[in-house]
Design a protein around this motif. Sequence first.
Motif, PDB file in Angstrom:
ATOM      1  N   GLU A  23       0.819  -1.213   0.000  1.00 55.15           N
ATOM      2  CA  GLU A  23       0.000   0.000   0.000  1.00 55.15           C
ATOM      3  C   GLU A  23       0.857   1.269   0.000  1.00 55.15           C
ATOM      4  O   GLU A  23       0.325   2.375   0.169  1.00 55.15           O
ATOM      5  N   SER A  24       2.173   1.124  -0.157  1.00 58.23           N
ATOM      6  CA  SER A  24       3.129   2.244  -0.145  1.00 58.23           C
ATOM      7  C   SER A  24       3.092   3.032   1.154  1.00 58.23           C
ATOM      8  O   SER A  24       3.287   4.246   1.169  1.00 58.23           O
ATOM      9  N   LEU A  25       2.867   2.318   2.262  1.00 56.13           N
ATOM     10  CA  LEU A  25       2.832   2.966   3.569  1.00 56.13           C
ATOM     11  C   LEU A  25       4.086   2.726   4.393  1.00 56.13           C
ATOM     12  O   LEU A  25       4.356   3.473   5.333  1.00 56.13           O
ATOM     13  N   LEU A  26       4.846   1.683   4.054  1.00 50.53           N
ATOM     14  CA  LEU A  26       5.980   1.280   4.872  1.00 50.53           C
ATOM     15  C   LEU A  26       6.916   0.410   4.046  1.00 50.53           C
ATOM     16  O   LEU A  26       6.462  -0.366   3.209  1.00 50.53           O
ATOM     17  N   ALA A  27       8.197   0.557   4.282  1.00 51.01           N
ATOM     18  CA  ALA A  27       9.184  -0.386   3.746  1.00 51.01           C
ATOM     19  C   ALA A  27      10.177  -0.661   4.867  1.00 51.01           C
ATOM     20  O   ALA A  27      10.834   0.252   5.362  1.00 51.01           O
ATOM     21  N   ARG A  28      10.236  -1.938   5.289  1.00 48.12           N
ATOM     22  CA  ARG A  28      11.195  -2.331   6.328  1.00 48.12           C
ATOM     23  C   ARG A  28      12.200  -3.279   5.707  1.00 48.12           C
ATOM     24  O   ARG A  28      11.847  -4.155   4.922  1.00 48.12           O
ATOM     25  N   TYR A  29      13.440  -3.091   6.097  1.00 50.66           N
ATOM     26  CA  TYR A  29      14.566  -3.823   5.525  1.00 50.66           C
ATOM     27  C   TYR A  29      15.367  -4.529   6.608  1.00 50.66           C
ATOM     28  O   TYR A  29      15.487  -4.016   7.721  1.00 50.66           O
ATOM     29  N   SER A  30      15.960  -5.661   6.238  1.00 47.53           N
ATOM     30  CA  SER A  30      17.020  -6.211   7.078  1.00 47.53           C
ATOM     31  C   SER A  30      18.289  -5.471   6.676  1.00 47.53           C
ATOM     32  O   SER A  30      18.495  -5.154   5.512  1.00 47.53           O
ATOM     33  N   LEU A  31      19.108  -5.179   7.641  1.00 49.45           N
ATOM     34  CA  LEU A  31      20.364  -4.464   7.434  1.00 49.45           C
ATOM     35  C   LEU A  31      21.481  -5.477   7.580  1.00 49.45           C
ATOM     36  O   LEU A  31      21.588  -6.136   8.614  1.00 49.45           O
ATOM     37  N   ARG A  32      22.286  -5.614   6.523  1.00 45.60           N
ATOM     38  CA  ARG A  32      23.311  -6.656   6.501  1.00 45.60           C
ATOM     39  C   ARG A  32      24.683  -6.106   6.109  1.00 45.60           C
ATOM     40  O   ARG A  32      24.792  -5.143   5.375  1.00 45.60           O
ATOM     41  N   GLU A  33      25.680  -6.792   6.633  1.00 44.14           N
ATOM     42  CA  GLU A  33      27.055  -6.586   6.172  1.00 44.14           C
ATOM     43  C   GLU A  33      27.497  -7.950   5.680  1.00 44.14           C
ATOM     44  O   GLU A  33      27.655  -8.880   6.485  1.00 44.14           O
ATOM     45  N   GLY A  34      27.624  -8.092   4.361  1.00 47.17           N
ATOM     46  CA  GLY A  34      27.845  -9.411   3.782  1.00 47.17           C
ATOM     47  C   GLY A  34      26.622 -10.263   4.069  1.00 47.17           C
ATOM     48  O   GLY A  34      25.489  -9.852   3.837  1.00 47.17           O
ATOM     49  N   LYS A  35      26.837 -11.433   4.635  1.00 44.96           N
ATOM     50  CA  LYS A  35      25.716 -12.318   4.977  1.00 44.96           C
ATOM     51  C   LYS A  35      25.230 -12.124   6.408  1.00 44.96           C
ATOM     52  O   LYS A  35      24.213 -12.684   6.802  1.00 44.96           O
ATOM     53  N   GLU A  36      25.958 -11.335   7.193  1.00 42.99           N
ATOM     54  CA  GLU A  36      25.595 -11.138   8.595  1.00 42.99           C
ATOM     55  C   GLU A  36      24.448 -10.134   8.723  1.00 42.99           C
ATOM     56  O   GLU A  36      24.520  -9.010   8.238  1.00 42.99           O
TER      57      GLU A  36
END
Length: 181
Positions: free
Chosen positions: A66-79
């Motif tokens: 619905e273009s209300l939110l975008a949540r991401y996992s934050l990674r460095e490489g695979k961690e």
Amino acid sequence: MPLLAQTPDTIQVGRFTLHILTAADWRLEQALSRDGDVIRWTLFPPDLSEDRARYRMSRAAEARGESLLARYSLREGKEVLGTAGISSTVDGTPELMYALLPSGRGRGAATAATRGLSDWALASGIPQVALRTIYGNSLSEAVARRAGFHPVRTEQQRQRGALVKMYYWTRSGSDGARLTD
């Protein structure tokens, strides 16, 4: 009010990568809900059950649709280091948020994510982005400053039933936004 632009699935911010959260990320959500610093310094709900963490992942996907939110996992490489995101607000100024696992702190990840998400938003035509920090959270205040945000006001907000003092920070296109690859 929806975000003005469709959020990307992946954003590269220096050595860190933001990947849109999926249903499989429920364990990350649960781990964050059990970290004392996350609970103390954010509005993140405490002690999520597996069902509640899974529900939050499905709600995040619906809100993104619905273009209300975008949540991401934050990674460095695979961690996996934590999460970061951008949400729409009633007044039209999108708000950023982040929460890091203990292993992700002190590496510049929060600053990179905050700067990267705000760069993307400003380059996409959003005139201003905001974030809030709980008063006394000097580490998040430093993240906001390093990411180019400026404190605008203090306000009170409910955190698990209690009113807490918050700083409201903004960054606008005139602050020197640049889209990162």
